[in-house]
Write an enzyme that holds these catalytic residues in place. Sequence first.
Site, PDB file in Angstrom:
ATOM      1  N   GLY A 124       0.793  -1.229   0.000  1.00  8.93           N
ATOM      2  CA  GLY A 124       0.000   0.000   0.000  1.00  8.93           C
ATOM      3  C   GLY A 124       0.822   1.273   0.000  1.00  8.93           C
ATOM      4  O   GLY A 124       0.310   2.334   0.373  1.00  8.93           O
ATOM      5  N   ASN A 161       1.753   2.974  -2.589  1.00 12.42           N
ATOM      6  CA  ASN A 161       1.124   3.907  -3.542  1.00 12.42           C
ATOM      7  C   ASN A 161      -0.176   4.466  -2.971  1.00 12.42           C
ATOM      8  O   ASN A 161      -0.484   5.643  -3.177  1.00 12.42           O
ATOM      9  CB  ASN A 161       0.891   3.230  -4.898  1.00 12.42           C
ATOM     10  CG  ASN A 161       2.171   3.174  -5.706  1.00 12.42           C
ATOM     11  OD1 ASN A 161       2.637   4.187  -6.211  1.00 12.42           O
ATOM     12  ND2 ASN A 161       2.763   1.990  -5.781  1.00 12.42           N
ATOM     13  N   MET A 184      -3.714  -6.933  -7.678  1.00  9.75           N
ATOM     14  CA  MET A 184      -3.144  -8.035  -8.439  1.00  9.75           C
ATOM     15  C   MET A 184      -4.207  -8.939  -9.064  1.00  9.75           C
ATOM     16  O   MET A 184      -4.032 -10.155  -9.136  1.00  9.75           O
ATOM     17  CB  MET A 184      -2.198  -8.843  -7.530  1.00  9.75           C
ATOM     18  CG  MET A 184      -1.001  -8.026  -7.067  1.00  9.75           C
ATOM     19  SD  MET A 184      -0.069  -7.301  -8.454  1.00  9.75           S
ATOM     20  CE  MET A 184       1.379  -6.678  -7.612  1.00  9.75           C
ATOM     21  N   ARG A 185      -5.313  -8.329  -9.502  1.00 11.73           N
ATOM     22  CA  ARG A 185      -6.349  -9.105 -10.189  1.00 11.73           C
ATOM     23  C   ARG A 185      -6.783  -8.396 -11.457  1.00 11.73           C
ATOM     24  O   ARG A 185      -6.727  -7.168 -11.533  1.00 11.73           O
ATOM     25  CB  ARG A 185      -7.575  -9.282  -9.295  1.00 11.73           C
ATOM     26  CG  ARG A 185      -7.321 -10.273  -8.191  1.00 11.73           C
ATOM     27  CD  ARG A 185      -8.539 -10.419  -7.320  1.00 11.73           C
ATOM     28  NE  ARG A 185      -8.214 -11.215  -6.159  1.00 11.73           N
ATOM     29  CZ  ARG A 185      -8.309 -12.543  -6.116  1.00 11.73           C
ATOM     30  NH1 ARG A 185      -8.763 -13.211  -7.154  1.00 11.73           N
ATOM     31  NH2 ARG A 185      -7.964 -13.191  -5.022  1.00 11.73           N
ATOM     32  N   ASN A 222      -4.505   2.531 -13.758  1.00  9.48           N
ATOM     33  CA  ASN A 222      -3.585   1.591 -13.105  1.00  9.48           C
ATOM     34  C   ASN A 222      -2.162   2.131 -13.155  1.00  9.48           C
ATOM     35  O   ASN A 222      -1.809   2.881 -14.060  1.00  9.48           O
ATOM     36  CB  ASN A 222      -3.626   0.233 -13.816  1.00  9.48           C
ATOM     37  CG  ASN A 222      -2.739  -0.805 -13.142  1.00  9.48           C
ATOM     38  OD1 ASN A 222      -2.718  -0.914 -11.904  1.00  9.48           O
ATOM     39  ND2 ASN A 222      -1.993  -1.573 -13.923  1.00  9.48           N
ATOM     40  N   HIS A 242       1.786   0.742 -13.268  1.00  6.64           N
ATOM     41  CA  HIS A 242       2.534  -0.481 -13.566  1.00  6.64           C
ATOM     42  C   HIS A 242       4.040  -0.185 -13.492  1.00  6.64           C
ATOM     43  O   HIS A 242       4.491   0.806 -14.065  1.00  6.64           O
ATOM     44  CB  HIS A 242       2.159  -1.003 -14.954  1.00  6.64           C
ATOM     45  CG  HIS A 242       2.809  -2.311 -15.261  1.00  6.64           C
ATOM     46  ND1 HIS A 242       2.370  -3.492 -14.712  1.00  6.64           N
ATOM     47  CD2 HIS A 242       3.910  -2.614 -15.985  1.00  6.64           C
ATOM     48  CE1 HIS A 242       3.163  -4.478 -15.114  1.00  6.64           C
ATOM     49  NE2 HIS A 242       4.095  -3.972 -15.883  1.00  6.64           N
TER      50      HIS A 242
HETATM   51  C1  GAR Z   1       3.631  -1.283  -7.266  1.00  8.93           C
HETATM   52  O1  GAR Z   1       4.990  -1.294  -7.647  1.00  8.93           O
HETATM   53  C2  GAR Z   1       2.738  -1.370  -8.479  1.00  8.93           C
HETATM   54  O2  GAR Z   1       3.239  -0.685  -9.596  1.00  8.93           O
HETATM   55  C3  GAR Z   1       2.725  -2.855  -8.724  1.00  8.93           C
HETATM   56  O3  GAR Z   1       2.602  -3.407  -7.437  1.00  8.93           O
HETATM   57  C4  GAR Z   1       3.305  -2.578  -6.505  1.00  8.93           C
HETATM   58  C5  GAR Z   1       2.415  -2.328  -5.311  1.00  8.93           C
HETATM   59  O4  GAR Z   1       3.133  -1.699  -4.284  1.00  8.93           O
HETATM   60  N1  GAR Z   1       1.649  -3.262  -9.586  1.00  8.93           N
HETATM   61  C6  GAR Z   1       1.731  -4.284 -10.431  1.00  8.93           C
HETATM   62  O5  GAR Z   1       2.701  -4.981 -10.550  1.00  8.93           O
HETATM   63  C7  GAR Z   1       0.477  -4.506 -11.254  1.00  8.93           C
HETATM   64  N2  GAR Z   1       0.688  -5.518 -12.253  1.00  8.93           N
HETATM   65  P1  GAR Z   1       2.362  -0.964  -3.102  1.00  8.93           P
HETATM   66  O6  GAR Z   1       1.354  -1.953  -2.522  1.00  8.93           O
HETATM   67  O7  GAR Z   1       3.426  -0.622  -2.120  1.00  8.93           O
HETATM   68  O8  GAR Z   1       1.701   0.252  -3.685  1.00  8.93           O
END
Ligand code: GAR
Length: 193
Positions: free
Chosen positions: A12, A14, A90-91, A107, A109
């Site tokens: 979390g 972000n 992640m879904r 989103n 990425h």
């Molecule tokens: C982030 O780096 C995001 O870009 C990635 O998961 C992480 C979550 O971190 N998303 C993906 O890989 C989507 N395919 P967080 O929970 O600390 O925000």
Amino acid sequence: RPKLAVFASGTGTNLAALIQATQTGEVPAEIVRVVVDRRHTGAQQLAETAGIPVLRINYKDYATRELAEDAMLTVLASDGVVGILLAGYMRILTPKLVNAFHQRIINIHPALLPSFPGNSAIADAWQAGVKVTGVTIHYVDDGVDSGEIIAQEAVKLTATDDLAQLTTKIHAVEHTLYPATVAMLIKKGVFVK
Ligand code: GAR
């Protein structure tokens, strides 16, 4: 100020950056709901600390993903949510949710799409030996990391960067690029019903 929901599956960080940006006013929006898909996430903890209501959806409780999304849509409608920010969710969303919030789901990425889609993008880019990778913000469609690109920022690897150092650099870029991009989208009037 548009009412937004953030969907998260993990730590979390972000979400934390987005919450902070709404508090400073950089992002003139209200995060009225956090949706998580598993127990004991950092994201849920952060939301609770910030006083944001959490909806935890256990997909296993529903026969189909569409039925799980129906449950979300009911809550999001009663919250008055006009846009959804995926932050480490992640879904894959089905057309049901994507169409209900057409071009209003964003989103983040951790790679320069269309390179390295999927859930291990930082490690995949590092293993491929790229010299430049980065962060992408894009609209969500019903594919995997395939929607229209809104913003990208490059991250250069030095000769000595290991995977942990690259991960730290990517996250640092994410935490500024996501709020800045959401602020820009709000200014453009993207988040209206
Ligand atoms: C982030 O780096 C995001 O870009 C990635 O998961 C992480 C979550 O971190 N998303 C993906 O890989 C989507 N395919 P967080 O929970 O600390 O925000």
